[in-house]
Design a protein around this motif. Structure first.
Motif, PDB file in Angstrom:
ATOM      1  N   SER A  35       0.865  -1.183   0.000  1.00 17.94           N
ATOM      2  CA  SER A  35       0.000   0.000   0.000  1.00 17.94           C
ATOM      3  C   SER A  35       0.895   1.224   0.000  1.00 17.94           C
ATOM      4  N   ALA A  36       0.482   2.224  -0.761  1.00 20.93           N
ATOM      5  CA  ALA A  36       1.309   3.424  -0.914  1.00 20.93           C
ATOM      6  C   ALA A  36       0.423   4.653  -0.856  1.00 20.93           C
ATOM      7  N   ASN A  37       0.846   5.612  -0.053  1.00 19.83           N
ATOM      8  CA  ASN A  37       0.117   6.895  -0.058  1.00 19.83           C
ATOM      9  C   ASN A  37       1.068   8.041   0.257  1.00 19.83           C
ATOM     10  N   LYS A  38       0.685   9.208  -0.153  1.00 19.23           N
ATOM     11  CA  LYS A  38       1.456  10.454   0.058  1.00 19.23           C
ATOM     12  C   LYS A  38       2.940  10.251  -0.258  1.00 19.23           C
ATOM     13  N   SER A  39       3.228   9.537  -1.354  1.00 20.60           N
ATOM     14  CA  SER A  39       4.623   9.260  -1.700  1.00 20.60           C
ATOM     15  C   SER A  39       4.843   9.476  -3.196  1.00 20.60           C
ATOM     16  N   ARG A  40       6.100   9.625  -3.548  1.00 24.29           N
ATOM     17  CA  ARG A  40       6.395   9.797  -4.969  1.00 24.29           C
ATOM     18  C   ARG A  40       6.108   8.490  -5.728  1.00 24.29           C
ATOM     19  N   LEU A  41       6.501   7.341  -5.148  1.00 23.77           N
ATOM     20  CA  LEU A  41       6.150   6.052  -5.762  1.00 23.77           C
ATOM     21  C   LEU A  41       4.740   5.706  -5.301  1.00 23.77           C
ATOM     22  N   ILE A  42       3.817   5.530  -6.233  1.00 21.79           N
ATOM     23  CA  ILE A  42       2.435   5.364  -5.808  1.00 21.79           C
ATOM     24  C   ILE A  42       1.791   4.143  -6.477  1.00 21.79           C
ATOM     25  N   HIS A  43       2.440   3.656  -7.537  1.00 20.02           N
ATOM     26  CA  HIS A  43       1.873   2.593  -8.356  1.00 20.02           C
ATOM     27  C   HIS A  43       2.149   1.239  -7.678  1.00 20.02           C
ATOM     28  N   LYS A  77       6.339  -5.410  -8.237  1.00 20.10           N
ATOM     29  CA  LYS A  77       7.215  -6.004  -9.255  1.00 20.10           C
ATOM     30  C   LYS A  77       8.691  -5.718  -8.909  1.00 20.10           C
ATOM     31  N   THR A  78       8.945  -4.495  -8.465  1.00 20.56           N
ATOM     32  CA  THR A  78      10.333  -4.124  -8.136  1.00 20.56           C
ATOM     33  C   THR A  78      10.817  -4.907  -6.909  1.00 20.56           C
ATOM     34  N   ILE A  79       9.925  -5.070  -5.918  1.00 15.86           N
ATOM     35  CA  ILE A  79      10.320  -5.840  -4.721  1.00 15.86           C
ATOM     36  C   ILE A  79      10.642  -7.280  -5.140  1.00 15.86           C
ATOM     37  N   ARG A  80       9.781  -7.858  -5.977  1.00 15.24           N
ATOM     38  CA  ARG A  80      10.028  -9.242  -6.419  1.00 15.24           C
ATOM     39  C   ARG A  80      11.370  -9.340  -7.152  1.00 15.24           C
ATOM     40  N   GLU A  81      11.642  -8.366  -8.028  1.00 18.05           N
ATOM     41  CA  GLU A  81      12.905  -8.409  -8.783  1.00 18.05           C
ATOM     42  C   GLU A  81      14.108  -8.291  -7.837  1.00 18.05           C
ATOM     43  N   HIS A 131       4.448  -7.527   3.850  1.00 17.54           N
ATOM     44  CA  HIS A 131       3.678  -6.278   3.778  1.00 17.54           C
ATOM     45  C   HIS A 131       4.640  -5.123   3.497  1.00 17.54           C
ATOM     46  N   ALA A 132       4.396  -4.426   2.391  1.00 15.53           N
ATOM     47  CA  ALA A 132       5.225  -3.266   2.053  1.00 15.53           C
ATOM     48  C   ALA A 132       4.328  -2.034   2.123  1.00 15.53           C
ATOM     49  N   TYR A 133       4.613  -1.181   3.099  1.00 11.95           N
ATOM     50  CA  TYR A 133       3.734  -0.029   3.354  1.00 11.95           C
ATOM     51  C   TYR A 133       4.556   1.235   3.141  1.00 11.95           C
ATOM     52  N   ASP A 144       7.072   8.673   1.563  1.00 14.51           N
ATOM     53  CA  ASP A 144       8.351   8.216   1.007  1.00 14.51           C
ATOM     54  C   ASP A 144       9.159   7.312   1.944  1.00 14.51           C
ATOM     55  N   ILE A 145       8.547   6.863   3.048  1.00 17.92           N
ATOM     56  CA  ILE A 145       9.224   5.888   3.925  1.00 17.92           C
ATOM     57  C   ILE A 145       8.588   4.515   3.693  1.00 17.92           C
ATOM     58  N   MET A 146       9.423   3.585   3.291  1.00 18.53           N
ATOM     59  CA  MET A 146       8.938   2.225   3.034  1.00 18.53           C
ATOM     60  C   MET A 146       9.154   1.380   4.285  1.00 18.53           C
TER      61      MET A 146
END
Ligand SMILES: C[S@@+](CC[C@H](N)C(=O)[O-])C[C@H]1O[C@@H](n2cnc3c(N)ncnc32)[C@H](O)[C@@H]1O
Length: 367
Positions: free
Chosen positions: A105-113, A119-123, A151-153, A157-159
């Motif tokens: 889940s992503a919010n209020k961040s530059r990476l939002i998709h 996909k990037t985490i899997r790679e 869980h990637a939250y 911009d803090i993952m």
């Protein structure tokens, strides 16, 4: 236990919002003292404890939905950096391959998709495992454990990367027979706690369905040891002895009565509670059946008029239950829109929450 048992961990108890205080009193009930609370927000209690205490919670606690181990957090504003950060985490401590489920889940961040983040985490993880393949012997040893959901939250911009220690939700207790509208096991455990059920000596569920409330009451203090936990496949916990974590302290002796009108549901009820010698079963209409005088707590999840219909309307049905069991403590799980008069509701101790997104109350009367 190995020297690993002294290692401290940050983790989050995920709890249905509104039940946080009950969850904390459950921890006290189970004599788990050696932990500190780092943060608290609706539905989340962040804790710190050593390996033994944290893993004990996964076996002993009945109210939380899941327990998430906080693995890492870092600032990230572009995909190459995310890939690099992920490929440098020592994944072999937790996994033998990329996990089946990654929840983003992503919010209020530059990476939002979120699809692209996953996909990037899997790679990144695949790159790590290419360079650090697990030993085949270990892969075989953990093959029948559930895999921890990752869980990637991402927020501002803090993952934050967390792992679900149990794999499956904590409320999955392995029961097979369900009725038409079963209540979730962790909600049932919280309601029992709210009712002070341990002080009662004879408990009746007059509309027991598949028996969730009575099952949870009987097993409130039993750690769940038969269910495989995701953490059993974590290399970092390979020397943890699960049996040593499971301290059993049975509830004080009680009698239970479970009644259910519907024939098929009644069969499921008997199956679910078949080994429980303290339960007396009946297949009657709750309103005409004569119950033992010794009952001091009535706890029920009557139909809400949604999945299980109510003849004559909600208000009359619920008032009839209160009238039938007058003189005892009565606790009911009801829809928030229950049509009971305000003066009746004002006499109850009430808990407001949601069940599967549906607004409900849990109300206890001493009439
Ligand atoms: C919402 S369900 C209970 C679900 C239960 N808590 C569980 O987890 O499975 C309500 C149950 O009340 C039963 N019921 C409805 N009217 C009844 C009555 N008059 N006497 C006994 N049982 C009744 C229904 O058959 C249904 O199984």
């Amino acid at each position: 236990m190995s020297e690993n048992s002294a290692k401290m961990h940050l983790f989050a108890l995920i709890i249905p919002p509104g039940l946080e205080d009950l969850a904390l009193s459950e921890i006290r009930d189970k004599n788990i003292a050696d932990f500190s609370i780092r943060d608290r927000s609706p539905g989340v209690i962040e804790c710190e404890a050593n390996t033994k205490t944290m893993l004990q919670m996964t076996l002993a606690l009945k109210i939380p939905t899941r327990i998430l181990l906080r693995l890492d957090n870092f600032k990230v504003r572009d995909f190459p950096k995310l890939f690099k950060k992920i490929s440098k985490i020592k994944w072999s401590q937790w996994y033998v391959s990329t996990p089946e489920i990654i929840k983003v889940s992503a919010n209020k961040s530059r990476l939002i998709h979120s699809d692209k983040i996953e996909k990037t985490i899997r790679e990144g993880m695949e790159k790590y495992f290419k360079g650090n393949p697990p030993k085949q012997k270990w892969v075989e040893k953990v093959a029948n454990c559930p895999m921890a959901t990752l869980h990637a939250y991402l927020s501002e911009d803090i993952m934050q990367i967390s792992l679900d220690l149990s794999g499956k939700e904590l409320y999955t207790r392995g029961r097979t027979h369900v009725g038409k509208a079963p209540i979730r096991e962790n909600l049932a455990a919280a309601f029992l706690k709210f009712s002070d059920f341990e002080k009662a000596s004879h408990i009746l569920d007059p509309m027991a369905g598949s028996g969730t409330l009575i099952f949870e009451a009987i097993h409130y203090r039993d750690p769940i040891i038969n269910k495989k936990q995701a953490w059993e496949s974590f290399k970092i916990f390979e020397n943890v002895n699960k049996d040593e974590l499971a301290e059993t302290a049975p509830i004080q002796a009680k009698r239970f009565n479970a009644n259910e009108l519907d024939k098929n549901t009644y069969m499921a009820l008997q199956e679910n509670l078949s080994t429980k010698t303290t339960v007396t079963f009946s297949n009657e209409d709750a309103f005409t059946f004569k119950y033992p005088e010794s009952i001091d707590l009535v706890i029920a999840n009557p139909p809400w008029g949604e999945r299980v219909k109510i003849k004559g309307g909600k208000k009359d049905f619920y008032l009839k239950i209160l009238d039938k069991f007058k003189g005892r403590r009565i606790c009911l799980i009801l829809p928030r829109d229950n049509e009971l008069p305000k003066e009746v509701l004002d006499k109850a101790k009430v808990l407001n929450l949601k069940s599967g997104g549906f607004p409900i109350i849990y109300a206890c009367w001493d009439l």
